[in-house]
Structures are given as C-alpha cells and as structure tokens.
Design a protein around this motif. Structure first.
Motif, PDB file in Angstrom:
ATOM      1  N   ILE A 181      39.211  36.740  38.258  1.00  0.00           N
ATOM      2  CA  ILE A 181      40.577  36.309  37.932  1.00  0.00           C
ATOM      3  C   ILE A 181      41.513  37.501  38.029  1.00  0.00           C
ATOM      4  N   ASN A 182      42.569  37.338  38.796  1.00  0.00           N
ATOM      5  CA  ASN A 182      43.615  38.352  38.887  1.00  0.00           C
ATOM      6  C   ASN A 182      44.564  38.102  37.717  1.00  0.00           C
ATOM      7  N   ILE A 183      44.315  38.803  36.612  1.00  0.00           N
ATOM      8  CA  ILE A 183      45.058  38.535  35.381  1.00  0.00           C
ATOM      9  C   ILE A 183      46.548  38.798  35.570  1.00  0.00           C
ATOM     10  N   ALA A 184      46.885  39.878  36.258  1.00  0.00           N
ATOM     11  CA  ALA A 184      48.302  40.185  36.489  1.00  0.00           C
ATOM     12  C   ALA A 184      48.978  39.062  37.255  1.00  0.00           C
ATOM     13  N   ALA A 185      48.297  38.531  38.264  1.00  0.00           N
ATOM     14  CA  ALA A 185      48.869  37.420  39.027  1.00  0.00           C
ATOM     15  C   ALA A 185      49.014  36.174  38.156  1.00  0.00           C
ATOM     16  N   GLU A 186      48.023  35.919  37.311  1.00  0.00           N
ATOM     17  CA  GLU A 186      48.113  34.776  36.390  1.00  0.00           C
ATOM     18  C   GLU A 186      49.321  34.925  35.471  1.00  0.00           C
ATOM     19  N   LEU A 187      49.516  36.109  34.912  1.00  0.00           N
ATOM     20  CA  LEU A 187      50.653  36.338  34.024  1.00  0.00           C
ATOM     21  C   LEU A 187      51.977  36.141  34.762  1.00  0.00           C
ATOM     22  N   GLY A 188      52.001  36.584  36.005  1.00  0.00           N
ATOM     23  CA  GLY A 188      53.208  36.403  36.801  1.00  0.00           C
ATOM     24  C   GLY A 188      53.531  34.947  37.055  1.00  0.00           C
ATOM     25  N   ARG A 235      43.878  43.068  25.900  1.00  0.00           N
ATOM     26  CA  ARG A 235      45.142  43.395  25.234  1.00  0.00           C
ATOM     27  C   ARG A 235      45.887  44.482  25.995  1.00  0.00           C
ATOM     28  N   ASP A 236      45.180  45.533  26.360  1.00  0.00           N
ATOM     29  CA  ASP A 236      45.817  46.664  27.015  1.00  0.00           C
ATOM     30  C   ASP A 236      46.302  46.292  28.423  1.00  0.00           C
ATOM     31  N   LEU A 237      45.549  45.436  29.115  1.00  0.00           N
ATOM     32  CA  LEU A 237      45.984  44.988  30.436  1.00  0.00           C
ATOM     33  C   LEU A 237      47.290  44.206  30.318  1.00  0.00           C
ATOM     34  N   VAL A 238      47.352  43.293  29.368  1.00  0.00           N
ATOM     35  CA  VAL A 238      48.560  42.484  29.182  1.00  0.00           C
ATOM     36  C   VAL A 238      49.742  43.384  28.815  1.00  0.00           C
TER      37      VAL A 238
END
Length: 270
Positions: free
Chosen positions: A219-226, A262-265
């Motif tokens: 999962i590309n977490i940054a892309a999901e958040l975007g 947490r730190d990634l977010v």
C-alpha cells in the motif's frame, strides 16, 4: 485528518492503559470495541448505555468511533441473516444512545457473510435491508453509521461496495485498504471508495497478508492519504495493527508499527 488508535491493537492493556498509550504517543484519540483487555462490556453497554458512556468520557481522550459486533463472531447474528433483524435493531438502538451520550460521531458494523443456502447476491440483498433499517436509528441519534467491507464478508470487491452504497443512501464506510489489498485489488481500484469514507483504518498489507510491516507491504500510504484529502475526507485515520489469529496477524511489533505509521502520516502532513 487526525490520528486515532484502535483499542484492540493493545490486547494486553486495560482501557485506561490503552488511552494512556494513545496520549503518550501524541495520538490523542481511541477507537472503542468489545475485544481483548481494553474491551467495553457489551452487555453493560446495551443495558445502561449512558452509564457506560460516562465511564469512557472519563478517559479524557477523543473517542471517534465504536466498532459494534452484533454477535460473538463474524457470522453470529450477521446482517445478511434475516433471522437476526429484530434483535439487532433493538441492540442498535442502545448502541446509538451510547454513542450520542459519549459524543462518538461514528459507529461501524460488519456487512455480513454468505450464510448457508445463500448466494453472494442473496447476502447482499438481506444486508441492504438490514442496513436500511439501522440507518434511521443512527441518524436520529446524530451518529454516522458505517460498514467495514472485510475479508470473508460477502462484500469483497469495490464494485459491490459501490452497489451497496447506492442501494442504501446515507450509508458510509469505515475504509481499510488492507482488506482489499490482501485479496489482490490494485490501489487505484480501491481509491473509488474514498469519497464515501466517514472513518479510516490504516495499516500496511500485501496480497495474501491482511497485515504486514510498513516496509514489507504494497500500500502506498502517501498516495492513499492524498486520495482521501482530495475526496474531502477530514475524519480520523485510525492506526489498526493487531495481534490476533484472524488472517494470521500475529507477527508484528504493534507498538513499533504504530509509531512508524504515525511518523509516516506526520511526515506526509508536514
């Protein structure tokens, strides 16, 4: 978008300890459920919802979501079994009272499974009927009703989820990309569900594994958040690493993975 922590991520803790850990980690919010050490007493909640609400408000932490399971397993009293409707409606009236008294804005339930003698579409139709009857109870209490599409439910594809949302206007999602990722859905195929999210679970996953370490999943977490931000989502991002036998989620350091997420977010938001 702000973070939360699921209480069932900390199975050896008491509810007060789980709230304390969330505070120490700077997360400041805790999702509630009926599981493990931090569990709410479901029988007490259903009997005296305002009293239990007073207890959880004493935790001194934001409470963004309640995970309500009608029975004792994924299949017990599930929403795709018509025999359960009246009992489930009665319980949910008490759940809605609890959420309103505890200022919990969202509650999530599971959509149901394919029961004996059913097809997937049979389960879909019965679940939609059940959810349509639950929805006014939540709305009257000022609570947002959500479902979490999950592995082993009848609702295992983004297309079916969209069909259900169309069938039950006003229904929202507790969205966990991991439940689709482990089944092999591409991330862009899951993204179409983001506009319907009222609550979000975050953890890493890959094909065949519901949960894995942050640097081992797909999962590309940054892309999901975007995608969530672009869809207008402004709710909680609840970190949901678990230590349980469901889908073999037994081999991760929960605290380390929670901190990494947490730190990634935070890094993405900065």
């Amino acid at each position: 978008m702000e973070l939360s922590l699921t209480s069932w991520s900390l199975p050896a803790c008491s509810l007060d300890e789980a709230a304390g850990i969330a505070k120490v980690l700077g997360i400041g919010a805790l999702d509630l459920g009926y599981f493990f050490g931090p569990a709410l007493d479901k029988a007490a909640l259903l009997a005296e919802p305002e009293r239990v609400a007073e207890r959880v408000l004493g935790l001194g932490i934001d409470l963004p979501n309640l995970y309500h399971l009608f029975g004792d397993s994924l299949s017990d009293r599930n929403l795709a079994d018509r025999r359960n409707i009246e009992r489930n409606l009665a319980d949910f009236r008490q759940v809605a009272r609890f959420c309103a008294a505890a200022s919990i804005p969202t509650v999530f339930v599971l959509p149901g499974v394919v029961n004996a003698g059913q097809s997937r579409r049979d389960a879909f139709a019965q679940s939609a009927e059940s959810l349509a009857r639950l929805l006014p109870i939540a709305e009257e209490a000022g609570v947002t009703l959500t479902i979490e599409p999950h592995v082993h439910s009848y609702l295992e594809s983004p297309a079916l989820v969209l069909d259900l949302l169309d069938q039950v206007p006003g229904l929202k999602l507790t969205l966990d990309y991991a439940h689709f990722t482990c089944l092999g859905w591409r991330q862009d195929e899951i993204d179409v569900l983001a506009p319907y999210a009222a609550h979000v679970h975050l953890r890493q996953s890959k094909i065949g594994e519901l949960q894995t370490k942050l640097d081992k999943g797909t999962i590309n977490i940054a892309a999901e958040l975007g995608v969530l931000r672009a869809s207008g989502y402004d709710g909680r991002l609840s970190i949901e690493y678990t230590f349980q036998d469901y889908m073999n989620s037994l081999y991760d350091d929960i605290l380390t993975e929670t901190i990494r997420m947490r730190d990634l977010v935070r890094s993405w938001q900065a």
